[in-house]
Design a protein around this motif. Structure first.
Motif, short mmCIF file in Angstrom:
data_model
loop_
_atom_site.label_atom_id
_atom_site.label_comp_id
_atom_site.label_asym_id
_atom_site.label_seq_id
_atom_site.Cartn_x
_atom_site.Cartn_y
_atom_site.Cartn_z
N LEU A 166 -2.18 -3.19 11.17
CA LEU A 166 -1.86 -4.15 11.71
C LEU A 166 -2.22 -5.39 11.54
O LEU A 166 -0.83 -6.07 11.50
CB LEU A 166 -0.95 -3.68 13.55
N PRO A 167 -3.35 -5.78 11.41
CA PRO A 167 -3.37 -7.60 11.82
C PRO A 167 -2.76 -7.74 10.44
O PRO A 167 -2.72 -8.78 10.43
CB PRO A 167 -4.65 -7.18 11.87
N LEU A 168 -3.16 -6.87 9.53
CA LEU A 168 -2.50 -7.26 7.57
C LEU A 168 -0.66 -7.73 8.10
O LEU A 168 -0.34 -8.98 6.93
CB LEU A 168 -3.34 -6.68 6.34
N LEU A 169 -0.76 -6.16 8.60
CA LEU A 169 0.82 -6.15 8.52
C LEU A 169 1.29 -7.88 9.79
O LEU A 169 2.58 -8.04 8.91
CB LEU A 169 1.58 -5.16 9.06
N ARG B 78 -3.04 -10.69 4.26
CA ARG B 78 -2.23 -10.50 4.39
C ARG B 78 -1.68 -9.23 3.83
O ARG B 78 -2.15 -8.05 2.99
CB ARG B 78 -0.66 -10.81 4.54
N LEU B 79 -0.70 -8.23 4.60
CA LEU B 79 0.10 -6.71 3.94
C LEU B 79 1.46 -6.91 3.93
O LEU B 79 2.24 -7.50 4.97
CB LEU B 79 -0.16 -5.76 4.17
N ASP B 80 2.30 -6.57 2.56
CA ASP B 80 3.38 -7.00 3.37
C ASP B 80 4.57 -5.58 3.37
O ASP B 80 5.88 -5.37 3.48
CB ASP B 80 4.66 -7.54 1.90
N LEU B 81 4.08 -4.79 2.69
CA LEU B 81 4.25 -3.03 3.00
C LEU B 81 3.51 -1.73 2.35
O LEU B 81 2.50 -1.84 2.04
CB LEU B 81 5.36 -3.14 1.69
N LEU B 82 3.94 -1.32 3.67
CA LEU B 82 2.89 -0.11 3.88
C LEU B 82 4.09 1.59 3.64
O LEU B 82 4.78 1.70 4.57
CB LEU B 82 2.16 -0.02 4.87
N VAL B 83 3.74 2.30 2.66
CA VAL B 83 4.89 3.05 2.67
C VAL B 83 3.90 4.59 2.50
O VAL B 83 3.06 4.43 2.29
CB VAL B 83 5.58 3.12 1.05
N LEU B 84 4.04 5.69 3.70
CA LEU B 84 3.44 6.36 3.98
C LEU B 84 4.43 8.03 3.68
O LEU B 84 5.70 8.51 3.73
CB LEU B 84 3.03 6.55 5.29
N THR B 85 3.72 8.77 2.32
CA THR B 85 4.37 9.48 1.73
C THR B 85 4.21 10.82 1.61
O THR B 85 4.32 12.42 1.25
CB THR B 85 5.09 9.50 0.95
N ALA B 86 2.77 10.67 2.25
CA ALA B 86 1.93 12.34 1.85
C ALA B 86 1.90 13.58 3.00
O ALA B 86 3.20 12.97 3.88
CB ALA B 86 0.06 12.01 1.83
N VAL C 243 0.99 -1.21 -0.39
CA VAL C 243 0.01 -0.13 -0.20
C VAL C 243 0.67 1.15 0.01
O VAL C 243 1.71 1.40 0.96
CB VAL C 243 -0.93 -0.06 1.57
N PHE C 244 1.02 1.81 -1.04
CA PHE C 244 1.22 3.39 -0.98
C PHE C 244 0.33 4.62 -1.00
O PHE C 244 -0.69 4.52 -1.46
CB PHE C 244 2.16 4.01 -2.47
N VAL C 245 0.44 5.18 -0.25
CA VAL C 245 -0.72 6.61 0.81
C VAL C 245 0.55 7.38 0.60
O VAL C 245 2.12 8.52 0.79
CB VAL C 245 -0.75 6.79 2.26
N HIS D 143 7.03 -10.74 5.95
CA HIS D 143 8.04 -9.31 5.57
C HIS D 143 7.56 -8.15 5.57
O HIS D 143 7.91 -7.83 5.18
CB HIS D 143 8.84 -9.40 4.45
N ALA D 144 6.43 -8.20 6.78
CA ALA D 144 6.13 -7.17 7.23
C ALA D 144 7.32 -5.61 7.36
O ALA D 144 7.39 -5.61 7.87
CB ALA D 144 4.69 -6.85 7.82
N ARG D 145 7.24 -4.79 6.98
CA ARG D 145 7.48 -3.46 6.45
C ARG D 145 6.40 -1.76 6.50
O ARG D 145 5.49 -2.18 5.97
CB ARG D 145 8.55 -3.44 5.62
#
Length: 332
Positions: A145-148, A103-111, A24-26, A153-155
């Motif tokens: 968080l539950p998906l991560l 599941r979620l492997d990567l969450l990137v927050l840049t806004a 997910v890229f925000v 390899h959650a990040r």
């Protein structure tokens, strides 16, 4: 400093066995988020990316998505419309993602952007940049968080100003900076980045199987320097041109910025999980090699910023967390 050649070598090892399947890229419609998505898709792996952005960016983002699909047909880009300065919309988007993924492997927050000019508030009553750079980011993390936790390899990567924390530019008695005269760009920037570190440090300690990174991107010409100024500001126009010229001269290119943040998003240099890395391992805010928060500089080095973070942890973590729970509680 991690050399750019070493970063490219590490990124060349990313494959379908690297464990990065859903991201997910925000804030991925422009700037560092966009550069990182482009670098990720170019690896050729099979990956599903939720690209979260505003309605106003949908048209130009569709062209970007088509470009990405031409580069890598195995990459599925899911346009996800949201106004992420509004916490109700963040909750809505998170519920959609949780209904579709296990599941979620990567969450990137840049806004976000620099809050020049006068204070502006969202319809929910929060200063716009603080909503983007702190409240919405923490709400995304808490919802997902539950998906991560279901990923090996959650990040989580929050791009703002990791390593630049201070104790004297954060007002623990006015975390929203609503006191008269307290809202200034220099204080807001350091207040918001310190709040990121304080809360990410807490979440990382409670979720040791998830890698948390607070990244400082350095000089990158994202175009966001123009956003914070009041309309028709002559000073803002001049300042923006000067800063953009400096970024062009001394900053990272779009490609290098994207590759460096892809490295942060995938390398085992941070926490030991991810693409194998034989260089120096990063250290957390508690001087460990895993199970905590990594403060990563624009050169991809880590600093624990130990003295400052310890003081913020002792004096500010409870206050910041209580305040955050109060603000985010209605949206959890």
């Amino acid at each position: 400093m991690v050399s750019f050649d070493d970063i490219l070598a590490s990124n060349s090892l990313i494959n379908d066995e690297s464990g990065l399947h859903v991201a997910v890229f925000v804030g991925g419609t422009s700037g560092i988020g966009k550069f990182t998505i482009k670098a990720l898709v170019a690896t050729g792996i099979t990956v599903k990316i939720y690209l979260v952005g505003r309605r106003s960016s949908k048209e130009r983002t569709q062209a970007f998505i088509e470009e990405l699909h031409a580069v890598n047909p195995k990459a599925e880009i899911v346009w996800t419309e949201a106004e992420v300065s509004l916490l109700a919309d963040v909750k809505r988007v998170c519920e959609v993602i949780k209904s579709k993924e296990s599941r979620l492997d990567l969450l990137v927050l840049t806004a976000g952007y620099a809050p020049f000019g006068t204070r502006k508030e969202t319809a929910e009553g929060h200063e716009v940049v603080q909503a983007l750079e702190y409240y919405s980011r923490m709400l995304f993390i808490l919802h997902l968080l539950p998906l991560l936790g279901a990923s090996d390899h959650a990040r989580v990567v929050s791009v703002l100003g990791g390593g630049l924390e201070t104790t004297y530019l954060i007002d623990l008695d006015d975390l929203d900076l609503k006191k008269p005269g307290n809202f200034k760009v220099y204080r807001a920037r350091f207040q918001y980045l310190a709040m990121n570190t304080i809360t990410l440090d807490k979440l990382a300690s409670e979720n040791p199987d998830i890698t948390f990174i607070h990244s400082c991107p350095g000089a990158v010409n994202t175009g966001n320097v123009r956003r914070g100024w009041d309309a028709n500001s002559v000073v803002g126009s001049i300042f923006s041109r000067v800063v953009e010229s400096m970024n062009w001269l001394i900053g990272f290119s779009d490609d290098e910025s994207g590759q460096r943040h892809l490295f942060e998003s995938t390398s085992a240099a941070f926490g030991g999980r991810g693409v194998p890395y034989t260089g120096r391992a990063g250290i957390t805010t508690t001087a460990q090699s895993a199970g905590g928060l990594f403060l990563v500089s624009n050169k991809c080095d880590c600093t624990p910023n130990a003295k400052v973070v310890a003081q913020l942890r002792e004096k500010g973590q409870e206050k910041v967390w209580d305040h955050t729970e109060k603000v985010l509680g209605p949206y959890l």
